[in-house]
Motif scaffolding. Sequence first.
Motif, PDB file in Angstrom:
ATOM      1  N   ASP A  96     -13.661  21.595   6.953  1.00  0.00           N
ATOM      2  CA  ASP A  96     -13.444  22.941   7.469  1.00  0.00           C
ATOM      3  C   ASP A  96     -12.054  23.491   7.154  1.00  0.00           C
ATOM      4  N   LEU A  97     -11.282  22.797   6.317  1.00  0.00           N
ATOM      5  CA  LEU A  97      -9.935  23.204   5.931  1.00  0.00           C
ATOM      6  C   LEU A  97      -8.962  23.231   7.101  1.00  0.00           C
ATOM      7  N   SER A  98      -9.202  22.440   8.141  1.00  0.00           N
ATOM      8  CA  SER A  98      -8.272  22.371   9.259  1.00  0.00           C
ATOM      9  C   SER A  98      -7.061  21.537   8.862  1.00  0.00           C
ATOM     10  N   PRO A  99      -5.827  21.925   9.283  1.00  0.00           N
ATOM     11  CA  PRO A  99      -4.625  21.214   8.855  1.00  0.00           C
ATOM     12  C   PRO A  99      -4.362  19.954   9.674  1.00  0.00           C
ATOM     13  N   HIS A 100      -3.875  18.913   9.000  1.00  0.00           N
ATOM     14  CA  HIS A 100      -3.422  17.688   9.640  1.00  0.00           C
ATOM     15  C   HIS A 100      -1.954  17.511   9.259  1.00  0.00           C
ATOM     16  N   PRO A 101      -1.034  17.722  10.216  1.00  0.00           N
ATOM     17  CA  PRO A 101       0.389  17.810   9.878  1.00  0.00           C
ATOM     18  C   PRO A 101       0.976  16.498   9.376  1.00  0.00           C
ATOM     19  N   ALA A 102       2.043  16.652   8.563  1.00  0.00           N
ATOM     20  CA  ALA A 102       2.901  15.561   8.098  1.00  0.00           C
ATOM     21  C   ALA A 102       2.127  14.333   7.622  1.00  0.00           C
ATOM     22  N   PRO A 103       1.331  14.453   6.572  1.00  0.00           N
ATOM     23  CA  PRO A 103       0.575  13.291   6.108  1.00  0.00           C
ATOM     24  C   PRO A 103       1.432  12.256   5.378  1.00  0.00           C
ATOM     25  N   GLY A 104       2.619  12.647   4.931  1.00  0.00           N
ATOM     26  CA  GLY A 104       3.490  11.719   4.213  1.00  0.00           C
ATOM     27  C   GLY A 104       3.219  11.652   2.727  1.00  0.00           C
ATOM     28  N   SER A 105       1.973  11.820   2.323  1.00  0.00           N
ATOM     29  CA  SER A 105       1.609  11.811   0.907  1.00  0.00           C
ATOM     30  C   SER A 105       0.208  12.385   0.768  1.00  0.00           C
ATOM     31  N   LEU A 106      -0.177  12.640  -0.469  1.00  0.00           N
ATOM     32  CA  LEU A 106      -1.535  13.072  -0.784  1.00  0.00           C
ATOM     33  C   LEU A 106      -2.149  12.061  -1.739  1.00  0.00           C
ATOM     34  N   ALA A 107      -3.314  11.538  -1.377  1.00  0.00           N
ATOM     35  CA  ALA A 107      -4.036  10.603  -2.231  1.00  0.00           C
ATOM     36  C   ALA A 107      -5.026  11.364  -3.105  1.00  0.00           C
ATOM     37  N   ALA A 108      -5.682  10.641  -4.003  1.00  0.00           N
ATOM     38  CA  ALA A 108      -6.664  11.258  -4.883  1.00  0.00           C
ATOM     39  C   ALA A 108      -7.744  11.957  -4.069  1.00  0.00           C
ATOM     40  N   ASN A 109      -8.078  13.181  -4.471  1.00  0.00           N
ATOM     41  CA  ASN A 109      -9.085  14.040  -3.844  1.00  0.00           C
ATOM     42  C   ASN A 109      -8.585  14.746  -2.595  1.00  0.00           C
ATOM     43  N   ASP A 110      -7.363  14.449  -2.125  1.00  0.00           N
ATOM     44  CA  ASP A 110      -6.819  15.153  -0.965  1.00  0.00           C
ATOM     45  C   ASP A 110      -6.453  16.586  -1.339  1.00  0.00           C
ATOM     46  N   ILE A 111      -6.617  17.479  -0.367  1.00  0.00           N
ATOM     47  CA  ILE A 111      -6.156  18.855  -0.493  1.00  0.00           C
ATOM     48  C   ILE A 111      -5.106  19.075   0.588  1.00  0.00           C
ATOM     49  N   GLY A 112      -3.966  19.622   0.220  1.00  0.00           N
ATOM     50  CA  GLY A 112      -2.898  19.788   1.193  1.00  0.00           C
ATOM     51  C   GLY A 112      -1.955  20.911   0.824  1.00  0.00           C
ATOM     52  N   GLN A 113      -0.983  21.147   1.714  1.00  0.00           N
ATOM     53  CA  GLN A 113       0.060  22.141   1.491  1.00  0.00           C
ATOM     54  C   GLN A 113       1.303  21.434   0.957  1.00  0.00           C
ATOM     55  N   VAL A 114       1.945  22.021  -0.049  1.00  0.00           N
ATOM     56  CA  VAL A 114       3.171  21.462  -0.583  1.00  0.00           C
ATOM     57  C   VAL A 114       4.213  22.564  -0.730  1.00  0.00           C
ATOM     58  N   VAL A 115       5.461  22.151  -0.741  1.00  0.00           N
ATOM     59  CA  VAL A 115       6.584  23.040  -1.010  1.00  0.00           C
ATOM     60  C   VAL A 115       7.274  22.532  -2.265  1.00  0.00           C
ATOM     61  N   ILE A 116       7.450  23.405  -3.238  1.00  0.00           N
ATOM     62  CA  ILE A 116       7.959  23.019  -4.557  1.00  0.00           C
ATOM     63  C   ILE A 116       9.193  23.853  -4.889  1.00  0.00           C
ATOM     64  N   ARG A 117      10.189  23.199  -5.480  1.00  0.00           N
ATOM     65  CA  ARG A 117      11.391  23.870  -5.997  1.00  0.00           C
ATOM     66  C   ARG A 117      11.412  23.682  -7.505  1.00  0.00           C
ATOM     67  N   THR A 118      11.482  24.787  -8.248  1.00  0.00           N
ATOM     68  CA  THR A 118      11.460  24.725  -9.700  1.00  0.00           C
ATOM     69  C   THR A 118      12.866  24.876 -10.269  1.00  0.00           C
ATOM     70  N   ALA A 119      13.075  24.306 -11.456  1.00  0.00           N
ATOM     71  CA  ALA A 119      14.387  24.381 -12.090  1.00  0.00           C
ATOM     72  C   ALA A 119      14.670  25.770 -12.632  1.00  0.00           C
ATOM     73  N   GLU A 120      13.635  26.487 -13.003  1.00  0.00           N
ATOM     74  CA  GLU A 120      13.778  27.836 -13.527  1.00  0.00           C
ATOM     75  C   GLU A 120      12.873  28.772 -12.740  1.00  0.00           C
ATOM     76  N   ALA A 121      13.272  30.021 -12.669  1.00  0.00           N
ATOM     77  CA  ALA A 121      12.483  31.007 -11.930  1.00  0.00           C
ATOM     78  C   ALA A 121      11.140  31.251 -12.617  1.00  0.00           C
ATOM     79  N   LEU A 122      10.088  31.372 -11.814  1.00  0.00           N
ATOM     80  CA  LEU A 122       8.744  31.627 -12.327  1.00  0.00           C
ATOM     81  C   LEU A 122       8.198  32.922 -11.747  1.00  0.00           C
ATOM     82  N   PRO A 123       7.539  33.745 -12.574  1.00  0.00           N
ATOM     83  CA  PRO A 123       6.859  34.945 -12.069  1.00  0.00           C
ATOM     84  C   PRO A 123       5.448  34.571 -11.630  1.00  0.00           C
ATOM     85  N   ILE A 124       5.302  34.199 -10.387  1.00  0.00           N
ATOM     86  CA  ILE A 124       4.034  33.632  -9.929  1.00  0.00           C
ATOM     87  C   ILE A 124       3.405  34.537  -8.880  1.00  0.00           C
ATOM     88  N   ASP A 125       2.102  34.741  -9.007  1.00  0.00           N
ATOM     89  CA  ASP A 125       1.353  35.553  -8.051  1.00  0.00           C
ATOM     90  C   ASP A 125       0.826  34.690  -6.920  1.00  0.00           C
TER      91      ASP A 125
END
Length: 443
Positions: free
Chosen positions: A366-395
């Motif tokens: 049902d796409l319900s969130p489970h906080p602070a999983p520590g990692s994502l294994a194969a087939n897991d769907i989760g929220q991530v925060v990413i920092r890129t080295a260069e600026a990206l024009p992303i929608d």
Amino acid sequence: MISTTQHPAATTLLRFATAGSVDDGKSTLVGRLLHDSKSVLADQLQALEHASRSRGQDTPDLALLTDGLRAEREQGITIDVAYRYFATARRRFILADTPGHVQYTRNMVTGASTAELTVILVDARNGVVEQTRRHAAIAALLRVPLVVLAVNKMDLVGYREETFAAIADELTAYATQLGVPEVTAIPISALKGDNVVEPSPHMDWYGGPTVLEHLESVPVGNAPAQSPARFPVQYVIRPQSPEHPDHRGYAGQIAAGSFRVGQEVTVLPSGRTTTITGIDLLGESVDAAWTPQSVSLRLADQLDVSRGDLIAPSAAAPSVTQDIEATVCHVADRPLTPGARVLIKHATRTVKALVKDIPSRLGLDDLSPHPAPGSLAANDIGQVVIRTAEALPIDCYADSRCTGSFLLIDPADGTTLTAGMAGHAFAEQATEAPAEDDEGWDF
């Protein structure tokens, strides 16, 4: 100059995927579609009949038309995504037959990521099960605009209308809660051929289209006005000829929307503006072009434009940022952890990135969130925060499935780790990145 005042839709293409639980009949449905629409060659039919007889079956097993791997044939299940291409007099199709096993959820995500329609099968004897809800949730997550509920094996429940109606009502209500905009329910028997290509003589209470009729008639593609135009630059063309000594064109495939001569555009991530002075399509000049055409744009100003840049209308340019919050499906066997150093491939640009945080993992039913999983294994769907080295024009993925998606790649061996769908950028404009460390990863 060639005038293109209408969207080029003489022959339309529909990309669709199938999904459902194990033994719901996905591969049989696909085989029935191919067989009854006369899309199977004579030698393929002979090979199918031979393979079926070797398994002790008197009639051809249509599922074998898609289950091509040896392991699939031996186990009688679909493991990998099987792509099939076929056409009718009204439309061309690219079909992705995806696995039903929970352990192959990542394959279902792969098959549905580019689909405009998903066919979710349900065994009429079992009704809506957990895997049915999971596939509906993934379709909603991937923003697949159209969903077909195929209630299969109606012949095994006596073609009862009340059985079909109960299943259709339950899944439609669930999909609506998830935000799926449209669900079309069709009662079928893939094995017998009822309502797949030909109408069923056993269900006169059903007055809707067959599966193929629906696939041939649903609207496909986005009208030019519905999506902000996006043009990732793939290649810079600099022909050296006396006739055109200053020619410079920017080649690529239009990812969304439309472009026209005279339009003011912005080149990202630099943010410089200019005007389109020419569009070349198949060696001819045109006054406008649409997705998914491959063209070369000519600009009024001599800007520093290279592969990986994005050209967009100045009035509807995406945000440029180094901080991305996204929903991802992890597809690699080794887990994804905070602090991981990765490459992010967005459209035609690939840059270094760091996984800063993994705030939650989503329950696949049902796409319900489970906080602070520590990692994502194969087939897991989760929220991530990413920092890129260069600026990206992303929608945002909700606004553009093409330029709102990305891949995370292992920089050591090029393995695809994760498929991502951008949410919102934390910063409206790109910030100056701190100096990198010796290995180029501290940003």
